[in-house]
Design a protein around this motif. Sequence first.
Motif, PDB file in Angstrom:
ATOM      1  N   HIS A 176      10.744  28.427 -31.093  1.00  0.00           N
ATOM      2  CA  HIS A 176      10.274  28.583 -32.466  1.00  0.00           C
ATOM      3  C   HIS A 176      11.062  29.720 -33.123  1.00  0.00           C
ATOM      4  O   HIS A 176      11.754  30.491 -32.440  1.00  0.00           O
ATOM      5  CB  HIS A 176       8.781  28.890 -32.476  1.00  0.00           C
ATOM      6  CG  HIS A 176       8.401  29.970 -31.484  1.00  0.00           C
ATOM      7  ND1 HIS A 176       8.673  31.315 -31.684  1.00  0.00           N
ATOM      8  CD2 HIS A 176       7.804  29.889 -30.266  1.00  0.00           C
ATOM      9  CE1 HIS A 176       8.250  32.017 -30.649  1.00  0.00           C
ATOM     10  NE2 HIS A 176       7.725  31.178 -29.763  1.00  0.00           N
ATOM     11  N   GLY A 281      14.927  26.729 -35.712  1.00  0.00           N
ATOM     12  CA  GLY A 281      15.474  26.750 -37.059  1.00  0.00           C
ATOM     13  C   GLY A 281      16.946  27.100 -37.106  1.00  0.00           C
ATOM     14  O   GLY A 281      17.459  27.540 -38.147  1.00  0.00           O
ATOM     15  N   GLU A 301      20.882  17.632 -41.241  1.00  0.00           N
ATOM     16  CA  GLU A 301      20.028  18.283 -40.250  1.00  0.00           C
ATOM     17  C   GLU A 301      20.817  18.782 -39.039  1.00  0.00           C
ATOM     18  O   GLU A 301      20.300  19.551 -38.239  1.00  0.00           O
ATOM     19  CB  GLU A 301      18.942  17.320 -39.781  1.00  0.00           C
ATOM     20  CG  GLU A 301      18.018  16.878 -40.921  1.00  0.00           C
ATOM     21  CD  GLU A 301      17.158  15.679 -40.552  1.00  0.00           C
ATOM     22  OE1 GLU A 301      16.112  15.486 -41.203  1.00  0.00           O
ATOM     23  OE2 GLU A 301      17.527  14.925 -39.622  1.00  0.00           O
ATOM     24  N   GLU A 328      16.549  24.692 -41.211  1.00  0.00           N
ATOM     25  CA  GLU A 328      15.159  24.447 -41.616  1.00  0.00           C
ATOM     26  C   GLU A 328      14.865  22.956 -41.704  1.00  0.00           C
ATOM     27  O   GLU A 328      13.786  22.502 -41.299  1.00  0.00           O
ATOM     28  CB  GLU A 328      14.875  25.134 -42.955  1.00  0.00           C
ATOM     29  CG  GLU A 328      13.463  24.935 -43.473  1.00  0.00           C
ATOM     30  CD  GLU A 328      12.376  25.392 -42.495  1.00  0.00           C
ATOM     31  OE1 GLU A 328      11.264  24.829 -42.547  1.00  0.00           O
ATOM     32  OE2 GLU A 328      12.647  26.305 -41.689  1.00  0.00           O
ATOM     33  N   ARG A 329      15.819  22.177 -42.203  1.00  0.00           N
ATOM     34  CA  ARG A 329      15.614  20.718 -42.250  1.00  0.00           C
ATOM     35  C   ARG A 329      15.496  20.146 -40.830  1.00  0.00           C
ATOM     36  O   ARG A 329      14.678  19.262 -40.565  1.00  0.00           O
ATOM     37  CB  ARG A 329      16.750  20.046 -43.011  1.00  0.00           C
ATOM     38  CG  ARG A 329      16.703  20.272 -44.517  1.00  0.00           C
ATOM     39  CD  ARG A 329      17.648  19.342 -45.250  1.00  0.00           C
ATOM     40  NE  ARG A 329      19.043  19.667 -45.015  1.00  0.00           N
ATOM     41  CZ  ARG A 329      19.773  20.467 -45.801  1.00  0.00           C
ATOM     42  NH1 ARG A 329      19.222  21.039 -46.881  1.00  0.00           N
ATOM     43  NH2 ARG A 329      21.043  20.710 -45.535  1.00  0.00           N
ATOM     44  N   ARG A 331      14.414  21.753 -38.177  1.00  0.00           N
ATOM     45  CA  ARG A 331      13.131  22.176 -37.615  1.00  0.00           C
ATOM     46  C   ARG A 331      11.997  21.276 -38.093  1.00  0.00           C
ATOM     47  O   ARG A 331      11.145  20.851 -37.299  1.00  0.00           O
ATOM     48  CB  ARG A 331      12.843  23.635 -37.986  1.00  0.00           C
ATOM     49  CG  ARG A 331      11.662  24.240 -37.227  1.00  0.00           C
ATOM     50  CD  ARG A 331      11.507  25.712 -37.548  1.00  0.00           C
ATOM     51  NE  ARG A 331      10.975  25.897 -38.893  1.00  0.00           N
ATOM     52  CZ  ARG A 331       9.666  25.943 -39.173  1.00  0.00           C
ATOM     53  NH1 ARG A 331       8.765  25.819 -38.218  1.00  0.00           N
ATOM     54  NH2 ARG A 331       9.267  26.132 -40.413  1.00  0.00           N
ATOM     55  N   ARG A 332      11.984  20.957 -39.373  1.00  0.00           N
ATOM     56  CA  ARG A 332      10.930  20.074 -39.890  1.00  0.00           C
ATOM     57  C   ARG A 332      10.998  18.699 -39.232  1.00  0.00           C
ATOM     58  O   ARG A 332       9.968  18.097 -38.914  1.00  0.00           O
ATOM     59  CB  ARG A 332      11.048  19.949 -41.411  1.00  0.00           C
ATOM     60  CG  ARG A 332      10.683  21.221 -42.168  1.00  0.00           C
ATOM     61  CD  ARG A 332      10.402  20.921 -43.630  1.00  0.00           C
ATOM     62  NE  ARG A 332      11.575  20.374 -44.313  1.00  0.00           N
ATOM     63  CZ  ARG A 332      12.432  21.104 -45.016  1.00  0.00           C
ATOM     64  NH1 ARG A 332      12.263  22.421 -45.116  1.00  0.00           N
ATOM     65  NH2 ARG A 332      13.467  20.541 -45.609  1.00  0.00           N
ATOM     66  N   ARG A 333      12.203  18.196 -39.017  1.00  0.00           N
ATOM     67  CA  ARG A 333      12.359  16.858 -38.433  1.00  0.00           C
ATOM     68  C   ARG A 333      11.851  16.823 -36.991  1.00  0.00           C
ATOM     69  O   ARG A 333      11.115  15.902 -36.605  1.00  0.00           O
ATOM     70  CB  ARG A 333      13.838  16.459 -38.480  1.00  0.00           C
ATOM     71  CG  ARG A 333      14.174  15.135 -37.787  1.00  0.00           C
ATOM     72  CD  ARG A 333      13.722  13.919 -38.577  1.00  0.00           C
ATOM     73  NE  ARG A 333      14.071  12.675 -37.912  1.00  0.00           N
ATOM     74  CZ  ARG A 333      15.256  12.051 -38.017  1.00  0.00           C
ATOM     75  NH1 ARG A 333      16.219  12.574 -38.791  1.00  0.00           N
ATOM     76  NH2 ARG A 333      15.464  10.914 -37.400  1.00  0.00           N
ATOM     77  N   LEU A 335       9.767  18.842 -35.475  1.00  0.00           N
ATOM     78  CA  LEU A 335       8.325  19.067 -35.417  1.00  0.00           C
ATOM     79  C   LEU A 335       7.556  17.796 -35.762  1.00  0.00           C
ATOM     80  O   LEU A 335       6.475  17.534 -35.216  1.00  0.00           O
ATOM     81  CB  LEU A 335       7.914  20.197 -36.366  1.00  0.00           C
ATOM     82  CG  LEU A 335       8.233  21.615 -35.899  1.00  0.00           C
ATOM     83  CD1 LEU A 335       7.968  22.618 -37.010  1.00  0.00           C
ATOM     84  CD2 LEU A 335       7.403  21.977 -34.665  1.00  0.00           C
ATOM     85  N   ALA A 336       8.109  16.986 -36.635  1.00  0.00           N
ATOM     86  CA  ALA A 336       7.436  15.757 -37.047  1.00  0.00           C
ATOM     87  C   ALA A 336       7.598  14.624 -36.045  1.00  0.00           C
ATOM     88  O   ALA A 336       6.679  13.831 -35.830  1.00  0.00           O
ATOM     89  CB  ALA A 336       7.958  15.311 -38.416  1.00  0.00           C
TER      90      ALA A 336
END
Length: 363
Positions: A176, A281, A301, A328-329, A331-333, A335-336
């Motif tokens: 993280h 990230g 990404e 950041e993009r 990381r969001r991907r 995590l989802a």
Amino acid sequence: MKIAFYGSSLVSAYWNGAATYYRGLLRALSGKGYEITFYEPDVYDRQKNRDIDPPDWCRVVVYEGTIDALKTVAGEAARADIVVKASGVGFEDDLLLEEVLRNARPRALKIFWDVDAPATLAELRADPDHPLGRALPKIDLVLTYGGGDPVVSAYRSIGAAECIAVYNALDPQTHHPVPEDGRFGADLGFLGNRLPDREARVERFFLEPASRLRDRKFLLGGSGWQDKPMSPNVNYIGHVPTRDHNAFNVTPMAVLNISRASMAETGFSPATRVFEAAGAGACLITDYWQGIDLFLKPDEEILVARDGEDVAALIADLSRRGAQEIGERARRRVLAEHTYDNRAETVDAIFRARLGARVEAAE
């Protein structure tokens, strides 16, 4: 349900790239109610280089690197509903597989979990009488942590009843974002042990760009590189413990993933590092391998390089702000879509479907 899992090591990542994979996936399966015992041999100084204590979500049994100790722990397979023998345990792998299968209950689900399918398949092709090849008819399922359709098809062609890829992923509890750490300051960082199947690609994708961009700082972490020639702008820091991986990932402007040659050739084999870096990230540059776009979107990404010239060009053009946006993009991907909880959903469904079918067949 009880799982007996025979692998290289859960408590030490020392010369053990599968540790993060084991930890993330088994912790997620424990959260679904599985009672897991992990059996690992005391070899390669791993127990002297532990980076976690035995966790509360898995019982860890460390056994001596002797035949007698191996047979003793293999006997405990008789207590499990699901018996897993992983590749690359590191001590008498062929005998361990034989003993585990011999001791497993007839109705237990017997699994070979391959954490290095390209290497394993190369061995099987080279030796038609390989012990694993002879054992495949007794194994219910082969799971792999990469390879996709090429690996699945290869395993089926040599006699596997079924083969399913369970890819690496992110464990958000361990990987993280953290504050930057000055020890790891650089424009580009690479973390990886020196291995014969990777060294030429490290020269091509990391050391050559470093020699071209003498005004940029490069950071090299991992074991075995101390006598490797490298330009003075490369800071070699040796082994990086897992507790420092997040800081290593977030501090350089970008970090580099370099696949082993066999993994790159096979494709569909994202390294654990891809998800670790994305989870922190980091802006990740990876060498090209088929299937990247199934996990992260190139140019948005993740950045993709086909050679050292591409790496040098990407670093020369990249800004800190641009790198942060890419990270950041990513990381969001992940995590989802790419956490070990996601993977555990798949594995849990596989286990329950196959064990359920056995119960129905016995009634």
